[in-house]
Motif scaffolding. Sequence first.
Motif, PDB file in Angstrom:
ATOM      1  N   TRP A 245       0.839  -1.191   0.000  1.00 37.95           N
ATOM      2  CA  TRP A 245       0.000   0.000   0.000  1.00 37.95           C
ATOM      3  C   TRP A 245       0.877   1.246   0.000  1.00 37.95           C
ATOM      4  CZ3 TRP A 245      -0.434   3.817   3.885  1.00 37.95           C
ATOM      5  CH2 TRP A 245       0.388   3.604   4.999  1.00 37.95           C
ATOM      6  N   GLN A 246       0.275   2.354  -0.381  1.00 38.41           N
ATOM      7  CA  GLN A 246       0.983   3.643  -0.386  1.00 38.41           C
ATOM      8  C   GLN A 246      -0.031   4.762  -0.194  1.00 38.41           C
ATOM      9  OE1 GLN A 246       4.475   4.103  -1.021  1.00 38.41           O
ATOM     10  NE2 GLN A 246       4.100   6.189  -0.308  1.00 38.41           N
ATOM     11  N   SER A 247       0.344   5.744   0.606  1.00 40.81           N
ATOM     12  CA  SER A 247      -0.443   6.968   0.741  1.00 40.81           C
ATOM     13  C   SER A 247       0.377   8.125   0.204  1.00 40.81           C
ATOM     14  CB  SER A 247      -0.814   7.211   2.209  1.00 40.81           C
ATOM     15  OG  SER A 247      -1.542   8.421   2.351  1.00 40.81           O
ATOM     16  N   ALA A 248      -0.199   8.889  -0.698  1.00 43.32           N
ATOM     17  CA  ALA A 248       0.458  10.083  -1.230  1.00 43.32           C
ATOM     18  C   ALA A 248      -0.252  11.314  -0.680  1.00 43.32           C
ATOM     19  CB  ALA A 248       0.420  10.084  -2.761  1.00 43.32           C
ATOM     20  N   PRO A 249       0.486  12.394  -0.380  1.00 35.13           N
ATOM     21  CA  PRO A 249      -0.120  13.569   0.257  1.00 35.13           C
ATOM     22  C   PRO A 249      -0.881  14.453  -0.722  1.00 35.13           C
ATOM     23  CG  PRO A 249       2.192  13.975  -0.115  1.00 35.13           C
ATOM     24  CD  PRO A 249       1.938  12.555  -0.564  1.00 35.13           C
ATOM     25  N   TRP A 250      -1.493  13.821  -1.703  1.00 35.79           N
ATOM     26  CA  TRP A 250      -2.250  14.583  -2.701  1.00 35.79           C
ATOM     27  C   TRP A 250      -3.683  14.094  -2.734  1.00 35.79           C
ATOM     28  CZ3 TRP A 250       0.444  18.546  -3.307  1.00 35.79           C
ATOM     29  CH2 TRP A 250       1.813  18.513  -3.531  1.00 35.79           C
ATOM     30  N   GLY A 251      -4.589  14.942  -2.258  1.00 35.19           N
ATOM     31  CA  GLY A 251      -6.014  14.737  -2.417  1.00 35.19           C
ATOM     32  C   GLY A 251      -6.565  15.884  -3.228  1.00 35.19           C
ATOM     33  N   ALA A 272      -1.658  23.377 -15.986  1.00 31.80           N
ATOM     34  CA  ALA A 272      -1.970  23.046 -14.592  1.00 31.80           C
ATOM     35  C   ALA A 272      -2.283  21.558 -14.448  1.00 31.80           C
ATOM     36  CB  ALA A 272      -3.145  23.893 -14.109  1.00 31.80           C
ATOM     37  N   TYR A 273      -3.022  21.008 -15.401  1.00 29.49           N
ATOM     38  CA  TYR A 273      -3.385  19.589 -15.323  1.00 29.49           C
ATOM     39  C   TYR A 273      -2.139  18.715 -15.453  1.00 29.49           C
ATOM     40  CZ  TYR A 273      -6.356  15.460 -15.943  1.00 29.49           C
ATOM     41  OH  TYR A 273      -6.988  14.255 -15.774  1.00 29.49           O
ATOM     42  N   ALA A 274      -1.244  19.086 -16.350  1.00 27.66           N
ATOM     43  CA  ALA A 274      -0.001  18.330 -16.504  1.00 27.66           C
ATOM     44  C   ALA A 274       0.831  18.389 -15.225  1.00 27.66           C
ATOM     45  CB  ALA A 274       0.805  18.870 -17.688  1.00 27.66           C
ATOM     46  N   GLU A 275       0.837  19.539 -14.573  1.00 26.61           N
ATOM     47  CA  GLU A 275       1.575  19.668 -13.319  1.00 26.61           C
ATOM     48  C   GLU A 275       0.949  18.824 -12.222  1.00 26.61           C
ATOM     49  OE1 GLU A 275       4.304  20.861 -10.406  1.00 26.61           O
ATOM     50  OE2 GLU A 275       4.377  20.773 -12.605  1.00 26.61           O
ATOM     51  N   MET A 276      -0.379  18.779 -12.165  1.00 26.90           N
ATOM     52  CA  MET A 276      -1.040  17.905 -11.201  1.00 26.90           C
ATOM     53  C   MET A 276      -0.662  16.449 -11.440  1.00 26.90           C
ATOM     54  SD  MET A 276      -4.904  19.483 -10.996  1.00 26.90           S
ATOM     55  CE  MET A 276      -5.246  21.104 -10.320  1.00 26.90           C
ATOM     56  N   ARG A 277      -0.707  16.017 -12.686  1.00 24.74           N
ATOM     57  CA  ARG A 277      -0.337  14.647 -13.014  1.00 24.74           C
ATOM     58  C   ARG A 277       1.095  14.361 -12.588  1.00 24.74           C
ATOM     59  NH1 ARG A 277      -2.305  11.364 -16.897  1.00 24.74           N
ATOM     60  NH2 ARG A 277      -0.742  10.020 -15.909  1.00 24.74           N
ATOM     61  N   ASP A 368     -14.359  23.264  -8.502  1.00 23.97           N
ATOM     62  CA  ASP A 368     -12.954  23.656  -8.378  1.00 23.97           C
ATOM     63  C   ASP A 368     -12.066  22.503  -7.929  1.00 23.97           C
ATOM     64  OD1 ASP A 368     -14.161  23.609  -5.884  1.00 23.97           O
ATOM     65  OD2 ASP A 368     -12.826  25.125  -5.044  1.00 23.97           O
ATOM     66  N   LEU A 369     -12.650  21.402  -7.464  1.00 19.73           N
ATOM     67  CA  LEU A 369     -11.856  20.283  -6.972  1.00 19.73           C
ATOM     68  C   LEU A 369     -11.853  19.076  -7.904  1.00 19.73           C
ATOM     69  CD1 LEU A 369     -12.968  20.262  -3.203  1.00 19.73           C
ATOM     70  CD2 LEU A 369     -11.017  21.453  -4.234  1.00 19.73           C
ATOM     71  N   VAL A 370     -12.832  18.994  -8.789  1.00 14.90           N
ATOM     72  CA  VAL A 370     -12.981  17.786  -9.590  1.00 14.90           C
ATOM     73  C   VAL A 370     -11.808  17.588 -10.551  1.00 14.90           C
ATOM     74  CG1 VAL A 370     -14.323  18.849 -11.474  1.00 14.90           C
ATOM     75  CG2 VAL A 370     -14.643  16.416 -10.920  1.00 14.90           C
ATOM     76  N   VAL A 371     -11.174  18.675 -11.007  1.00 14.45           N
ATOM     77  CA  VAL A 371     -10.046  18.536 -11.942  1.00 14.45           C
ATOM     78  C   VAL A 371      -8.873  17.830 -11.261  1.00 14.45           C
ATOM     79  CG1 VAL A 371      -8.349  19.780 -13.331  1.00 14.45           C
ATOM     80  CG2 VAL A 371     -10.742  20.499 -13.345  1.00 14.45           C
ATOM     81  N   ALA A 372      -8.581  18.206 -10.019  1.00 15.34           N
ATOM     82  CA  ALA A 372      -7.517  17.523  -9.288  1.00 15.34           C
ATOM     83  C   ALA A 372      -7.858  16.043  -9.124  1.00 15.34           C
ATOM     84  CB  ALA A 372      -7.308  18.179  -7.922  1.00 15.34           C
ATOM     85  N   GLY A 373      -9.115  15.744  -8.844  1.00 13.22           N
ATOM     86  CA  GLY A 373      -9.522  14.349  -8.737  1.00 13.22           C
ATOM     87  C   GLY A 373      -9.304  13.595 -10.033  1.00 13.22           C
ATOM     88  N   CYS A 374      -9.577  14.249 -11.146  1.00 11.64           N
ATOM     89  CA  CYS A 374      -9.362  13.621 -12.454  1.00 11.64           C
ATOM     90  C   CYS A 374      -7.873  13.320 -12.685  1.00 11.64           C
ATOM     91  CB  CYS A 374      -9.877  14.536 -13.560  1.00 11.64           C
ATOM     92  SG  CYS A 374     -11.676  14.712 -13.621  1.00 11.64           S
ATOM     93  N   ALA A 375      -7.012  14.257 -12.296  1.00 12.49           N
ATOM     94  CA  ALA A 375      -5.573  14.051 -12.464  1.00 12.49           C
ATOM     95  C   ALA A 375      -5.096  12.866 -11.626  1.00 12.49           C
ATOM     96  CB  ALA A 375      -4.819  15.321 -12.072  1.00 12.49           C
ATOM     97  N   ILE A 376      -5.588  12.773 -10.396  1.00 12.11           N
ATOM     98  CA  ILE A 376      -5.214  11.651  -9.533  1.00 12.11           C
ATOM     99  C   ILE A 376      -5.706  10.341 -10.130  1.00 12.11           C
ATOM    100  CG2 ILE A 376      -5.519  10.627  -7.250  1.00 12.11           C
ATOM    101  CD1 ILE A 376      -5.839  13.528  -6.182  1.00 12.11           C
ATOM    102  N   LEU A 377      -6.941  10.331 -10.609  1.00 12.93           N
ATOM    103  CA  LEU A 377      -7.505   9.117 -11.190  1.00 12.93           C
ATOM    104  C   LEU A 377      -6.711   8.662 -12.407  1.00 12.93           C
ATOM    105  CD1 LEU A 377      -9.655   6.924 -11.358  1.00 12.93           C
ATOM    106  CD2 LEU A 377     -11.088   8.529 -12.654  1.00 12.93           C
ATOM    107  N   GLU A 378      -6.340   9.591 -13.277  1.00 19.08           N
ATOM    108  CA  GLU A 378      -5.565   9.205 -14.463  1.00 19.08           C
ATOM    109  C   GLU A 378      -4.212   8.613 -14.087  1.00 19.08           C
ATOM    110  OE1 GLU A 378      -5.823  10.447 -18.443  1.00 19.08           O
ATOM    111  OE2 GLU A 378      -6.337  12.483 -17.775  1.00 19.08           O
ATOM    112  N   SER A 379      -3.593   9.156 -13.045  1.00 21.35           N
ATOM    113  CA  SER A 379      -2.318   8.600 -12.589  1.00 21.35           C
ATOM    114  C   SER A 379      -2.508   7.188 -12.057  1.00 21.35           C
ATOM    115  CB  SER A 379      -1.709   9.497 -11.508  1.00 21.35           C
ATOM    116  OG  SER A 379      -1.269  10.727 -12.061  1.00 21.35           O
TER     117      SER A 379
END
Length: 422
Positions: A245-251, A272-277, A368-379
């Motif tokens: 398992w792993q926890s990353a400090p990105w939510g 911004a999206y590329a930087e989130m990824r 304003d938060l869903v884009v970050a969620g999308c970046a996390i999901l794609e990763s």
Amino acid sequence: MAETNPPASGHSVRSGRKKGRGKPRPPKSNAGSPFPPKSAGKTRPPAPLGGDVQETMAAPPCAAEITATPAPTLERPPTWQKPLPHHRQAYAAIDLGTNNCRLLIARPSGEHFVVIDAFSRVVRLGEGLAQTGRLSDAAMDRALAALHVCADKLRKRNVHLARSVATEACRRASNGADFIQRVRDETGIRLNIITAQEEARLAVLGCHILLEQGDGPAMIFDIGGGSTEMVLVETGETVPRIVDWQSAPWGVVSLTESVGPIEDSPEARAHAYAEMRRRVDEGFADFAQRVAPVRDEARDMGLIRLLGTSGTVTTLASLHLELPQYDRRAVDGLVVPSDSMRDISRRLSQMSPAERIALPCIGRERSDLVVAGCAILESILAIWPAERLGIADRGIREGILRSLMAGGADPARAPHQRNHAA
């Protein structure tokens, strides 16, 4: 993470998936929708999931399956209070996250439990934490207001046993312990700040029943407000065995705030999206390297499975189904093609704030938060490239309830906190 509607009380259904019982939804018109539905891979839950959830309870986790955490101190009910039969006792779980405060109250029902009350509110406890390292006064006040509602419900439902947990925001904040004490003083609720490992364990315990049937390894992930957990498991007869398992400090909150305001232009949004990824990929780099051999072997054998629990995946699943408003019955237990989730994620990342606000199931609160969620999901999909993604609208609270009820009939077996609001 993005808020999901709490279940209404008075109904109960099974949560386990039965092979071959689900029927595909009929094709829908997608006129005017930016997300055309896919014709294949759309799987409905096996039975209608009503407002209340009757879940199949897992056996109590053992040390060989899941690493246990030290048991909080038990508080006994007043000596004058006559204990109720186990099946009539109410149990409660509170999950105070970086973005949401959630409560679930349930009673045992055979090998299942029936939800009798629930509450959920966006409190954004972690707002500004990335910049200051502290919980702000406004954020703490919002969380306290929600916890007062939870305390009232605990009293009204005469809760027998409860466990209340706080996660990443309180773990990281320099004043997190002071806030926990304030919560206890003002509401009577005793919050435990749990580790990222315990957070991952509870999420697995709460939603693993929705994993697609099959052999081989599976990945379960939880995208939160302040952190994201990925858990590699091997499924067994009861709860899965955690392999890594792993926890990353990105939510969704921490990642959004770390990137900062984004100019309203296609170029700025893409950058911004590329930087989130990039940041999420970096946070999971060691984990991705560790699980690569298992992933490659499972993919070659066609055994790779993936299940996600978070507001991100439930919101994107709603867009996949083109729901006019969020419907837990349609989403919890759904299995969707991963390509559809990738496509929706990229479309959302390219939209302006106004375009996202206008979409059903997103609105202003989530936009304003869903884009970050999308970046996390794609990763995550890059690390564990399953063809299908299971969707769970359940997690930590359900995991807590299963643990409480597994030992609740005998207080000596319950490694959790009696937690009554005073």
